[in-house]
Scaffold this motif. Sequence first.
Motif, short mmCIF file in Angstrom:
data_model
loop_
_atom_site.label_atom_id
_atom_site.label_comp_id
_atom_site.label_asym_id
_atom_site.label_seq_id
_atom_site.Cartn_x
_atom_site.Cartn_y
_atom_site.Cartn_z
N ALA A 131 2.08 24.47 -77.84
CA ALA A 131 2.39 25.29 -76.66
C ALA A 131 1.73 26.67 -76.74
O ALA A 131 1.29 27.21 -75.72
N LYS A 132 1.62 27.21 -77.94
CA LYS A 132 0.99 28.52 -78.14
C LYS A 132 -0.53 28.41 -78.30
O LYS A 132 -1.20 29.41 -78.51
N ARG A 133 -1.02 27.18 -78.28
CA ARG A 133 -2.44 26.89 -78.49
C ARG A 133 -2.93 27.36 -79.87
O ARG A 133 -4.07 27.77 -80.04
N GLU A 134 -2.03 27.28 -80.85
CA GLU A 134 -2.40 27.60 -82.23
C GLU A 134 -3.19 26.45 -82.86
O GLU A 134 -3.93 26.65 -83.82
N ILE A 135 -2.97 25.23 -82.34
CA ILE A 135 -3.64 24.05 -82.87
C ILE A 135 -4.20 23.23 -81.72
O ILE A 135 -3.77 23.37 -80.58
N ARG A 136 -5.15 22.37 -82.04
CA ARG A 136 -5.75 21.51 -81.01
C ARG A 136 -4.74 20.45 -80.60
O ARG A 136 -3.73 20.25 -81.25
N SER A 137 -5.05 19.73 -79.57
CA SER A 137 -4.16 18.69 -79.04
C SER A 137 -4.01 17.55 -80.04
O SER A 137 -5.00 16.95 -80.49
N ILE A 138 -2.77 17.25 -80.40
CA ILE A 138 -2.43 16.18 -81.34
C ILE A 138 -1.15 15.52 -80.87
O ILE A 138 -0.45 16.05 -80.01
#
Length: 170
Positions: A131-138
């Motif tokens: 949600a915070k865009r800290e990681i790529r979509s998984i």
Amino acid sequence: LDAARKVFSRKDFEQTTVDDIAAAAHVAKGTLYLYYKSKREIYLEALRRDIGALSEETDRRMRECDTAADKIRAFIGTRVKFFEENRGFFRIYYSEFAHFYVPLAPAPKGLRELYIRQAKRLEAILEQALAKREIRSICARSTALRLYDMTLGLIAERMLGWSKVPVEED
């Protein structure tokens, strides 16, 4: 329960007797039966207690962190350190949790829920990071389960002496 854990970690469940546990606890065998119905009940209660302590410590350490990466490091590091300090317990824990991967094996009451609760905590961390865009979509659920399993594998490596580097490096 401490005496039982020590005996179960030296011998496996099948080889341990209630007499062994009573001797290690310096009590009569009948005294154990006042509190527990069977050897299996003693075993599961010792396991639940230690897993509960591990879960509480893991949760506490993760709450102290701000980022998803730090929370995941706290999850892994807390578990590695716990088992390094409680090596005998790891043998019990590993043998019990290995049964979770056998589809028809009965899971001891409460243990599967403890496993799932910890995995869901990892999943929530990953969902927040998404949600915070800290990681790529998984897929957060699948990744959480893989992180949990990789942590168990890392602990096993360290218990076997295959890794000598500091926990932070692993």
